[in-house]
Write a protein that holds these residues in place. Sequence first.
Motif, PDB file in Angstrom:
ATOM      1  N   PRO A   1       0.845  -1.203   0.000  1.00  0.00           N
ATOM      2  CA  PRO A   1       0.000   0.000   0.000  1.00  0.00           C
ATOM      3  C   PRO A   1       0.882   1.255   0.000  1.00  0.00           C
ATOM      4  O   PRO A   1       2.059   1.202   0.381  1.00  0.00           O
ATOM      5  CB  PRO A   1      -0.803  -0.111   1.291  1.00  0.00           C
ATOM      6  N   GLU A   2       0.293   2.360  -0.438  1.00  0.00           N
ATOM      7  CA  GLU A   2       1.058   3.605  -0.609  1.00  0.00           C
ATOM      8  C   GLU A   2       1.792   4.037   0.668  1.00  0.00           C
ATOM      9  O   GLU A   2       2.965   4.413   0.614  1.00  0.00           O
ATOM     10  CB  GLU A   2       0.077   4.704  -1.052  1.00  0.00           C
ATOM     11  N   GLU A   3       1.127   3.942   1.810  1.00  0.00           N
ATOM     12  CA  GLU A   3       1.734   4.425   3.059  1.00  0.00           C
ATOM     13  C   GLU A   3       2.987   3.609   3.385  1.00  0.00           C
ATOM     14  O   GLU A   3       3.994   4.139   3.835  1.00  0.00           O
ATOM     15  CB  GLU A   3       0.750   4.321   4.244  1.00  0.00           C
ATOM     16  N   GLU A   4       2.897   2.296   3.142  1.00  0.00           N
ATOM     17  CA  GLU A   4       4.029   1.423   3.462  1.00  0.00           C
ATOM     18  C   GLU A   4       5.211   1.713   2.533  1.00  0.00           C
ATOM     19  O   GLU A   4       6.362   1.821   2.985  1.00  0.00           O
ATOM     20  CB  GLU A   4       3.594  -0.042   3.326  1.00  0.00           C
ATOM     21  N   LEU A   5       4.917   1.885   1.257  1.00  0.00           N
ATOM     22  CA  LEU A   5       5.986   2.165   0.293  1.00  0.00           C
ATOM     23  C   LEU A   5       6.642   3.511   0.614  1.00  0.00           C
ATOM     24  O   LEU A   5       7.870   3.653   0.585  1.00  0.00           O
ATOM     25  CB  LEU A   5       5.417   2.144  -1.131  1.00  0.00           C
ATOM     26  N   THR A   6       5.824   4.484   0.968  1.00  0.00           N
ATOM     27  CA  THR A   6       6.347   5.803   1.352  1.00  0.00           C
ATOM     28  C   THR A   6       7.286   5.666   2.553  1.00  0.00           C
ATOM     29  O   THR A   6       8.380   6.248   2.576  1.00  0.00           O
ATOM     30  CB  THR A   6       5.190   6.770   1.692  1.00  0.00           C
ATOM     31  N   ALA A   7       6.874   4.883   3.529  1.00  0.00           N
ATOM     32  CA  ALA A   7       7.698   4.698   4.737  1.00  0.00           C
ATOM     33  C   ALA A   7       9.041   4.063   4.384  1.00  0.00           C
ATOM     34  O   ALA A   7      10.088   4.456   4.909  1.00  0.00           O
ATOM     35  CB  ALA A   7       6.946   3.843   5.756  1.00  0.00           C
ATOM     36  N   HIS A   8       9.024   3.099   3.450  1.00  0.00           N
ATOM     37  CA  HIS A   8      10.283   2.470   3.008  1.00  0.00           C
ATOM     38  C   HIS A   8      11.211   3.504   2.381  1.00  0.00           C
ATOM     39  O   HIS A   8      12.415   3.502   2.612  1.00  0.00           O
ATOM     40  CB  HIS A   8       9.999   1.366   1.976  1.00  0.00           C
ATOM     41  N   LEU A   9      10.634   4.388   1.558  1.00  0.00           N
ATOM     42  CA  LEU A   9      11.452   5.399   0.873  1.00  0.00           C
ATOM     43  C   LEU A   9      12.055   6.386   1.871  1.00  0.00           C
ATOM     44  O   LEU A   9      13.219   6.769   1.755  1.00  0.00           O
ATOM     45  CB  LEU A   9      10.622   6.156  -0.169  1.00  0.00           C
ATOM     46  N   LEU A  10      11.264   6.764   2.861  1.00  0.00           N
ATOM     47  CA  LEU A  10      11.763   7.703   3.876  1.00  0.00           C
ATOM     48  C   LEU A  10      12.916   7.068   4.650  1.00  0.00           C
ATOM     49  O   LEU A  10      13.920   7.723   4.959  1.00  0.00           O
ATOM     50  CB  LEU A  10      10.628   8.130   4.821  1.00  0.00           C
TER      51      LEU A  10
END
Length: 284
Positions: free
Chosen positions: A66-75
């Motif tokens: 999901p978008e939130e999880e992918l965003t967290a990985h990138l951060l």
Amino acid sequence: MNSVFINGEVVDRANAKIDIEDRGYQFGDGIYEVIRVYGGNTFTMKEHMVRLYQSAEKMKLEIPYPEEELTAHLLKLIDSNQVKDGIVYLQVTRGVSARQHHFPSGDVIGSVVAYTKDFPVPSQQMELGVTAKLLEDIRWLRCDIKSLNLLGNLLAKEEAASEGHFEAILHRGDTVTEGSSSNAFMVKDGVIYTHPATNLILNGITRRVIEGLCRENTISFQEEAFLVRELLEADEVFIASTTSEVMPVIKIDEQTIGDGKPGPVTKRLQALFSERKREQSPVK
Ligand code: DCS
């Protein structure tokens, strides 16, 4: 540190391996985003992530997080690599399966990789302006998808760059579409024109930031296609992208634009854009 994100993990780049039957490698069957980092903070991350998931939907490609999880990985990756002024490159492919054109069965999971890179703001070019070459737009008819298949863009960029130009500005017949890796704008009598966000261009995030800045500052902004002839007779021309921000174009082929210097509307937009960067990416 040189960490990368690969299929759920942040690992050292030397340990990241992709199978030769990955569909991204074999077909360019995937999508990507380039996201800016200023002073250690991401800029318009949400907009890039939304566009990534939209590209995926248009390609019938399932992103395995999901978008939130992918965003967290990138951060986490940005943090791990201590990126200050740079970019995150993110790509998702349709995964690994024996080579065949039709899509693999539903149990094949997409490959997701991301890496970071230092990328200083190209201040000198932004101040002096750059040159561009006009070329026929030979790309496919779904330029709204941020697909890995960039051959049409690459051929244009290569031809322009080999002659010393910063960008290729593309046209379909008489109509200007966009740059090979940027959106294209012209200014005439105080009005900014750019191609509407149809299937013929990528709806750039920088383009949308510019549109918002124009609205907030009552600068006239028209999503209206224009002709090559109008481009060459414009008062000002600029291109825009995540890496180039608002980049003045002072000469196209043999034609000097305006007085051959970055114009007042372009310069005002650069100033507004810098302000927006500071608002969204406060220095830590
Ligand atoms: N049009 C094309 C064809 C692009 O490749 C890009 C960005 C844009 C427009 C501008 O979009 P953004 O404002 O969202 O960046 N291309 C990315 C790339 O490949 N490198 O840097 C940006």
